[in-house]
Write an enzyme that holds these catalytic residues in place. Structure first.
Site, PDB file in Angstrom:
ATOM      1  N   SER B  21      -0.949   3.624  -4.117  1.00  0.00           N
ATOM      2  CA  SER B  21      -0.366   3.184  -2.852  1.00  0.00           C
ATOM      3  C   SER B  21       0.167   4.365  -2.038  1.00  0.00           C
ATOM      4  O   SER B  21       0.764   5.300  -2.574  1.00  0.00           O
ATOM      5  CB  SER B  21       0.787   2.220  -3.140  1.00  0.00           C
ATOM      6  N   VAL B  71       8.025   9.755   3.876  1.00  0.00           N
ATOM      7  CA  VAL B  71       7.415   8.868   4.854  1.00  0.00           C
ATOM      8  C   VAL B  71       8.333   7.681   5.141  1.00  0.00           C
ATOM      9  O   VAL B  71       8.557   7.312   6.295  1.00  0.00           O
ATOM     10  CB  VAL B  71       6.038   8.382   4.353  1.00  0.00           C
ATOM     11  N   GLY B  72       8.873   7.106   4.075  1.00  0.00           N
ATOM     12  CA  GLY B  72       9.817   6.005   4.290  1.00  0.00           C
ATOM     13  C   GLY B  72       9.143   4.707   4.662  1.00  0.00           C
ATOM     14  O   GLY B  72       9.629   3.956   5.508  1.00  0.00           O
ATOM     15  N   ASN B  99       1.081  -3.359  -2.396  1.00  0.00           N
ATOM     16  CA  ASN B  99       2.332  -2.759  -2.856  1.00  0.00           C
ATOM     17  C   ASN B  99       3.435  -3.297  -1.958  1.00  0.00           C
ATOM     18  O   ASN B  99       3.409  -3.083  -0.746  1.00  0.00           O
ATOM     19  CB  ASN B  99       2.155  -1.237  -2.742  1.00  0.00           C
ATOM     20  N   CYS B 130      10.666   3.372  -4.416  1.00  0.00           N
ATOM     21  CA  CYS B 130      10.468   4.298  -3.299  1.00  0.00           C
ATOM     22  C   CYS B 130      11.748   5.069  -3.043  1.00  0.00           C
ATOM     23  O   CYS B 130      12.796   4.486  -2.762  1.00  0.00           O
ATOM     24  CB  CYS B 130      10.076   3.544  -2.027  1.00  0.00           C
ATOM     25  N   GLY B 217       2.120  15.066  -7.222  1.00  0.00           N
ATOM     26  CA  GLY B 217       1.152  16.128  -7.509  1.00  0.00           C
ATOM     27  C   GLY B 217       1.262  16.654  -8.932  1.00  0.00           C
ATOM     28  O   GLY B 217       2.092  16.185  -9.713  1.00  0.00           O
TER      29      GLY B 217
HETATM   30  C1  FMN Z   1       2.592  10.448   1.119  1.00  0.00           C
HETATM   31  C2  FMN Z   1       2.857   9.493   0.013  1.00  0.00           C
HETATM   32  C3  FMN Z   1       3.154   8.150   0.297  1.00  0.00           C
HETATM   33  C4  FMN Z   1       3.420   7.255  -0.724  1.00  0.00           C
HETATM   34  N1  FMN Z   1       3.688   5.942  -0.429  1.00  0.00           N
HETATM   35  C5  FMN Z   1       3.907   5.042  -1.434  1.00  0.00           C
HETATM   36  C6  FMN Z   1       4.117   3.675  -1.171  1.00  0.00           C
HETATM   37  O1  FMN Z   1       4.093   3.237  -0.043  1.00  0.00           O
HETATM   38  N2  FMN Z   1       4.370   2.828  -2.208  1.00  0.00           N
HETATM   39  C7  FMN Z   1       4.395   3.285  -3.512  1.00  0.00           C
HETATM   40  O2  FMN Z   1       4.635   2.500  -4.433  1.00  0.00           O
HETATM   41  N3  FMN Z   1       4.170   4.576  -3.788  1.00  0.00           N
HETATM   42  C8  FMN Z   1       3.919   5.462  -2.786  1.00  0.00           C
HETATM   43  N4  FMN Z   1       3.678   6.778  -3.094  1.00  0.00           N
HETATM   44  C9  FMN Z   1       3.705   7.203  -4.502  1.00  0.00           C
HETATM   45  C10 FMN Z   1       2.294   7.278  -5.111  1.00  0.00           C
HETATM   46  O3  FMN Z   1       1.670   6.029  -5.112  1.00  0.00           O
HETATM   47  C11 FMN Z   1       2.359   7.835  -6.536  1.00  0.00           C
HETATM   48  O4  FMN Z   1       3.136   6.971  -7.334  1.00  0.00           O
HETATM   49  C12 FMN Z   1       2.974   9.215  -6.596  1.00  0.00           C
HETATM   50  O5  FMN Z   1       2.547   9.993  -5.499  1.00  0.00           O
HETATM   51  C13 FMN Z   1       2.640   9.976  -7.882  1.00  0.00           C
HETATM   52  O6  FMN Z   1       1.256  10.132  -8.051  1.00  0.00           O
HETATM   53  P1  FMN Z   1       0.441  11.450  -7.604  1.00  0.00           P
HETATM   54  O7  FMN Z   1       1.160  12.622  -8.187  1.00  0.00           O
HETATM   55  O8  FMN Z   1      -0.929  11.246  -8.126  1.00  0.00           O
HETATM   56  O9  FMN Z   1       0.474  11.479  -6.117  1.00  0.00           O
HETATM   57  C14 FMN Z   1       3.404   7.702  -2.064  1.00  0.00           C
HETATM   58  C15 FMN Z   1       3.099   9.031  -2.345  1.00  0.00           C
HETATM   59  C16 FMN Z   1       2.820   9.920  -1.332  1.00  0.00           C
HETATM   60  C17 FMN Z   1       2.498  11.346  -1.696  1.00  0.00           C
END
Ligand code: FMN
Ligand code: FAD
Ligand code: FAD
Ligand code: FMN
Ligand code: FES
Ligand code: FES
Lengths: 255, 305, 305, 255
Positions: B21, B71-72, B99, B130, B217
């Site tokens: 998400s 982002v919020g 989500n 979040c 990341g």
């Molecule tokens: C720019 C951005 C926006 C995100 N928005 C959401 C969101 O709306 N809802 C949510 O549950 N997680 C959100 N996440 C979290 C990701 O879904 C994920 O749990 C987190 O980035 C860790 O995984 P990664 O290291 O592969 O990015 C967001 C992450 C990023 C980087």
């Protein structure tokens, strides 16, 4: 306009004055349609130097040779690693991205204003305008004579005017104080450069009731409209610089 | 052909690679780069009842092997989603998961009820993690009492599969996993971002408008993997591993540690094709190792000395 | 000349750059590379009452912008330290701090009493945050009740400056900072390593003999910085920032966020001269920005919009 | 022996068979004393490819030309990035590190056994022994003929014997099954290679009551004895491979 991810071959990497350089890239496939004002998201394949990609404007396109160029200023580790690419190396791009400048109607009196690496997208724009029969005025601003980029290319597509902050070349001062703005009047202004410069030009355009588009440089996470990190506050709320922009009409902005 | 499928209850996923998400938009942004229907699922952008503008710019900062975002939960709200986005999503031949996010329990419940009516959405991911909103979000996810309340309330109404997405910013991730399972979650996904911060020493200002933001990341992968391993050993419902997965080896680490599936987040920013490459890599790994079913390696980590 | 000094109570440090425990040996290992006496202080390897062998090999794994370690407090014990190491340490013209560790409160108290007698040790760092030992360590540091008990007990006997080193593996770092301050700590240092994990997909085994280990390096900097900022805003005693500091910009981020001093850890593995380079870099930054005293930028972060 | 950190100039980088290459480095200062069996901790300055340094044995030293060489096998991203260094690039080292082989008394019958990239430290050792009037037997084991490194250098310092696992060159089998071990007897054996090979040689030495030193390859965090990550379990407890080793007498090991 279909976006693609592709490793392109560096066929030239020419250092310009100071920290600037121009990279020329060749595609092994037919280049996609690309419009003035669009950009690419660049990364050296497998490189760990930066984590994210870096947005760079399309500086010029040569559809005949199937190549295009990027004009880049070294400001940090990403751009520095690009500056070290050699002929034959490859650069991975997601492109073409973003909207584009709205092209003015035939015969429109047109001004392009650029400063620093913000002059990058203006060459391709100028070339395009010229192909449509519009010869724009091109006003370029630099810190000082040492920072002036080679603008021969620009002279081929429009009438170039210069300012430097210290007067070491062209007129002294900022672009907004150039005598041209006192004399001429325009139907359309396109501007790309430091935010302060774009705001000043936007102010001038508002005062003179001139239609004006600016190309914004925000920090980008993805470049394809999914991370929502690159927003700009507009009269329509938060818009993405990477998909709703990078080009915005100043009427949309809250400047 | 190796078998890659897994299921959450009676909901089948054709493979274990799901887009995370907030990092995959609504899928269509990736149509130019890959066939979205190849993925096991996609979790669309965090959705709220009302439209949200999110936080002011700047919302992002690069960090060592990672990024911070603030982002919020910018999104156009559930009405807009239902009317303008949902119809398009139905065309994908994969599990589309929404989500959901709220400022209070009622918000979450109302959203779950709205999703109940969307036939082509088989599951919701309850985001109580979040870090980038002042009300709701992580506030629920780091307090066991409120976490339980919101999960319980949503479970009561939710007729879809319920995946609870956990926050890593807690002392005991296992506690929250147990709560989720006890309250009837069908699956647990983790981790959401770690709460982090960055400063611009030139301007002497925080890099983000909100000062702190969510770290994602490869930097967070070791923490994510540890938590997934702890949770997978503690619950009996499928666990979805998330955090810093950039390639198939990363994904396999999570699967060996006990994840039934994984989500690809930030990786899609760097390579929009990351998710399908990971899928192909998992398949190749299984073939090379002589396994015919991914379930043969799920939780297979060999911890003997 | 810019002023770089800071103090913990009446204990003066000539500058804010301190070598972190477990990453700087006993100083002498760095004699070939730098003048150890130039540093503001050094915290020597975690010390226990009895000698300890630590955990089995493998104890280390590289991760994205970081490393996991599972050393497990290998050290020769306080007797050996007192007899063979302490005399050499007295030759350094800097504050030598001993990092103490125990399996129970009595251990910590006994160690503090032993250090009381060592004139050339002006402070102890109470490590309630080591993730790599089964008993003690982090177990104390993630439970508010036991954290309070051990700090209270040590404070009662300790005549040296008492620095409490916090674990980041908690929901609320501020809670533990408050407890430290309430129980009379003179300073707080943070963060110790984040609990993480890594898997070798070739062998299908954990990379570490202990499965989980402590994550350090630039990967954790955003989390460390966020916690230091939270703690510096919550307490009135000096805060020492630790976590992923590789260069002077990193150090300045922590100082702007409110740290009175910083510790250099993993960076010394990659560049044994990192600590002095950071010191020089901080000085240059202050000069370039026109500040004459580091205290003018401590906590100076500009959070206005 | 003083350790130093220094960026050295790459004056040659020669690919050998398969994944192997030899880097020659030049110091701008006088080289420090370096002993056979010691190693360096290497990293490309400013590189983000790997986080930690990588330990590499000193393969050969030329004090006259003020250069020394590393023999490296590409196994992952660190060694891969080293393999791409060009003449004129620099490589940052912390060196010399670790203890060294204990040199045998004059006239001692000496055997060096190496396999894979474990043959690296044996050349400098052989050269040193030769300078002391000892001509060692050198037994090298490889997977197959394609994997045999150029061993001319070794022939200059001792009598070289070969094994390959498939018999495609030299004797077929593992080093321990080479006929040499049935015929000759030695006062001192030095061994470096895969752990399985070293354990086998250690077993042979124990059985034949031969003094034996092995050079271990553990994962290293620092290389200077502070992280305590590189321990090996010995009869004296956990010792550091980087400071108490990398060379250990098999009597110390729990093998
Ligand atoms: C720019 C951005 C926006 C995100 N928005 C959401 C969101 O709306 N809802 C949510 O549950 N997680 C959100 N996440 C979290 C990701 O879904 C994920 O749990 C987190 O980035 C860790 O995984 P990664 O290291 O592969 O990015 C967001 C992450 C990023 C980087
Ligand atoms: C649509 C678009 C088109 C662009 N076109 C060009 C171009 O044609 N040529 C060119 O040279 N540059 C262009 N830029 C800017 C370029 O993307 C940045 O200079 C580059 O990302 C910096 O990367 P780095 O790793 O070198 O620097 P970093 O180490 O990432 O940053 C160095 C410093 O620059 C600041 N910075 C970095 N990126 C931005 C940004 N996007 N906006 C404001 N400040 C930033 C950072 O905060 C930091 O202080 C463009 C940006 C955008 C958004
Ligand atoms: C004292 C010492 C001397 C050495 N001398 C040489 C030499 O002269 N020439 C040479 O080619 N190599 C030598 N090595 C081994 C060399 O250090 C590793 O091959 C190198 O660190 C691998 O780095 P990488 O980034 O290429 O691989 P990585 O990506 O780090 O690892 C690739 C694979 O190799 C394994 N691996 C990495 N390092 C080691 C290690 N130290 N021990 C066991 N497995 C490991 C990893 O677990 C992984 O599976 C030496 C090691 C030591 C400790
Ligand atoms: C190999 C290693 C050993 C460590 N040993 C100790 C220790 O004995 N006591 C302690 O309080 N912290 C110990 N630490 C934690 C560091 O002091 C520091 O808090 C942590 O590594 C984060 O800082 P860094 O990212 O700069 O390394 C150790 C860290 C490492 C990497
Ligand atoms: S950069 Fe990600 S939405 Fe614009
Ligand atoms: S590698 Fe750090 S102690 Fe040996």
């Amino acid at each position: 306009m279909t976006k693609r991810i592709e490793s392109l071959k560096v066929i030239d990497n020419k250092p310009l004055k100071k920290d600037f350089f121009i990279i020329e890239l060749e595609s092994s496939r037919k280049l996609p349609e690309m419009k003035p004002g669009q950009f690419v998201q660049a990364r050296i394949d497998g490189s760990q130097e930066t984590f994210l990609r870096r947005p760079l404007s399309i500086h010029d396109v040569d559809f005949v040779r199937n190549t295009f160029r990027l004009l880049v200023q070294v400001v940090g580790k990403g751009t520095e690693s690009f500056s070290k690419l050699n002929k034959g190396d490859s650069l991975n791009l997601i492109y073409p991205l973003g909207n584009s400048f709205t092209l003015p109607t035939k015969g429109a009196r047109t001004l392009l204003v650029g400063g620093g690496c913000g002059i990058a997208p203006l060459l391709y724009l100028g070339r395009y305008l010229k192909s449509q029969g519009i010869i724009p005025d091109i006003l370029l601003g630099f810190r000082n004579r040492d920072r002036i980029l080679e603008y021969n290319d620009y002279e081929a597509v429009g009438n170039v005017f210069l300012t430097t902050e210290d007067g070491s070349a062209g007129e002294k001062g900022f672009v907004t104080s150039h005598s041209l703005l006192g004399k001429a009047s325009y139907d359309k202004v396109f501007c790309c450069g430091p935010e302060m410069m774009m705001k000043a030009i936007a102010g001038w355009c508002r005062k003179n009731n001139t239609d004006c588009e600016v190309s914004l440089e925000n920090l980008m996470g993805c470049g394809i409209g999914v991370c929502l990190c690159c927003v700009v506050d507009t009269v329509k709320g938060h818009l993405c610089t990477c998909t709703d922009g990078p080009v915005f009409n100043i009427k949309e902005l809250k400047w | 052909m190796v078998k890659l499928g897994f299921s959450i209850g009676d909901l089948q996923f054709k493979n274990p690679v799901i887009a995370a998400s907030g990092t995959f938009g609504y899928g269509s942004e990736f149509d130019d780069f890959l066939d979205v229907s190849r993925l096991g699922g996609i979790v669309v952008k965090g959705t709220t009842l009302e439209p949200r503008e999110g936080n002011p710019y700047p919302r992002m900062a690069e960090t060592a092997s990672g990024m911070l975002n603030a982002v919020g939960l910018q999104n156009k709200g559930i009405d807009y989603f239902e009317k303008n986005i949902y119809p398009r999503l139905s065309e994908y031949n994969t599990n589309v998961i929404v989500n959901i996010n709220g400022s209070c329990i009622d918000d979450y419940v109302a959203l779950a009820e709205r999703i109940n009516k969307l036939d082509d959405i088989p599951a919701i991911e309850l985001n109580i993690s979040c870090p980038n909103v002042k009300m709701g979000g992580m506030v629920f996810g780091i307090n066991p009492v409120s976490a339980r309340e919101v999960i319980k309330a949503v479970r009561r109404v939710c007729i879809k599969k319920l995946i609870v997405k956990l926050s890593p910013n807690v002392t005991s991730i296992v506690e929250f996993a147990h709560i989720s399972e006890e309250e009837g979650a069908d699956s647990i996904s983790l981790i959401n971002t770690l709460l982090g911060m960055s400063v611009d020493v030139r301007s002497m200002k925080p890099s983000l408008s909100t000062i702190t933001g969510g770290l994602s990341g490869p930097a967070i992968k070791p923490v994510a993997l540890r938590m997934v391993w702890q949770v997978a050993n503690a619950v009996n419902i499928p666990v979805i591993g998330i955090g810093g997965i950039m390639n198939s080896d990363d994904a396999i680490e999570f699967i060996l540690a006990g994840a039934s599936a994984i989500q690809v987040g930030t990786a899609s920013f760097i390579d929009p094709q990351a998710s399908v490459k990971i899928l192909e890599g998992i398949e190749n790994y299984l073939i090379a190792k002589g396994f015919s079913d991914i379930r043969d390696i799920t939780g297979f980590l060999n911890c003997s000395k």
